[in-house]
Design a protein around this motif. Structure first.
Motif, short mmCIF file in Angstrom:
data_model
loop_
_atom_site.label_atom_id
_atom_site.label_comp_id
_atom_site.label_asym_id
_atom_site.label_seq_id
_atom_site.Cartn_x
_atom_site.Cartn_y
_atom_site.Cartn_z
N GLU A 283 53.48 4.57 54.28
CA GLU A 283 54.94 4.39 54.16
C GLU A 283 55.50 3.44 55.21
N MET B 55 55.99 10.81 50.38
CA MET B 55 55.29 10.11 49.31
C MET B 55 54.18 11.04 48.79
N GLN C 130 49.12 11.70 45.48
CA GLN C 130 48.58 10.95 44.34
C GLN C 130 48.93 9.46 44.46
N ALA C 131 50.13 9.17 44.91
CA ALA C 131 50.56 7.78 45.06
C ALA C 131 49.85 7.09 46.22
N LYS C 132 49.42 7.87 47.21
CA LYS C 132 48.72 7.29 48.36
C LYS C 132 47.28 6.90 48.03
N LYS C 133 46.73 7.52 47.00
CA LYS C 133 45.31 7.32 46.70
C LYS C 133 44.96 5.86 46.42
#
Length: 198
Positions: A119, A162, A165-168
């Motif tokens: 982020e 965040m 899942q979005a960080k993957k």
């Protein structure tokens, strides 16, 4: 050449379990949360910035930051969360950069545990990024047990971040921390062997 590994994950994903294990294995780990804690100590740069913004109501009787009260104020509104981030990020980044550059002079491999690595756009600091992944249900359960949060408070904390899942998509390696500590350590050992052999 030094390899710098960034470790990230959501709240209550178990990053400290992994960083403690890395330290036991002899690796240096810069902990962004500890850096923030140091900067927020009485007289620190963040301490002064926060008092200037929110006033002395965020201090306890000893003149130190009342962390639960500070946390409550910051997370009470999106505006406060945004202002807090803006206020603190430059100071934190500068301190992390200093510590990173010091370790890069002496270590072949070291780690930086930065919860908001993605982020706050720290990605280009690292040779690779390890994401510590757990299910949202596990995060909520841990927050309730560890922090004494209500279900609503725990969900509010998760909603402010965040999603994992979005960080993957940004992760080079994913450590699944849903299972046992032993299983997690085996995954870390495997990654360490790979790093040492590259």
């Amino acid at each position: 050449m030094t390899k710098i590994i960034g470790i990230t994950g959501g709240i209550a994903s178990g990053k400290s379990t992994i960083t403690n294990y890395l330290r036991q294995k002899g690796y240096q780990v810069i902990d962004a949360d500890q850096v923030v804690h140091d900067l927020q100590a009485n007289g620190g740069r963040l301490y002064q910035a926060l008092v200037n913004w929110l006033g002395t109501a965020i201090l306890n009787e000893a003149g130190e930051l009342n962390r639960p009260k500070l946390s409550q104020l910051i997370f009470s509104s999106p505006d406060n969360l945004a202002k807090s981030s803006q206020l603190q990020n430059a100071i934190i980044r500068q301190e992390l950069e200093t510590r990173r550059d010091q370790l890069a002079k002496t270590e072949a491999i070291f780690f930086m545990d930065i919860p908001l690595l993605i982020e706050q756009n720290y990605r280009d600091w690292f040779d690779e990024i390890w994401l510590i992944a757990v299910s949202p249900e596990t995060q909520i359960k841990r927050l309730k047990q560890r922090n004494g949060y209500s279900q609503e408070e725990a969900q509010q904390r998760l909603a402010s971040q965040m999603p994992l899942q979005a960080k993957k998509v940004y992760a080079d390696q994913i450590i699944d921390n849903n299972k046992t500590v032993e299983n997690t350590k085996m995954q870390v050992d495997s990654q360490l062997r790979r790093l040492q052999n590259e």
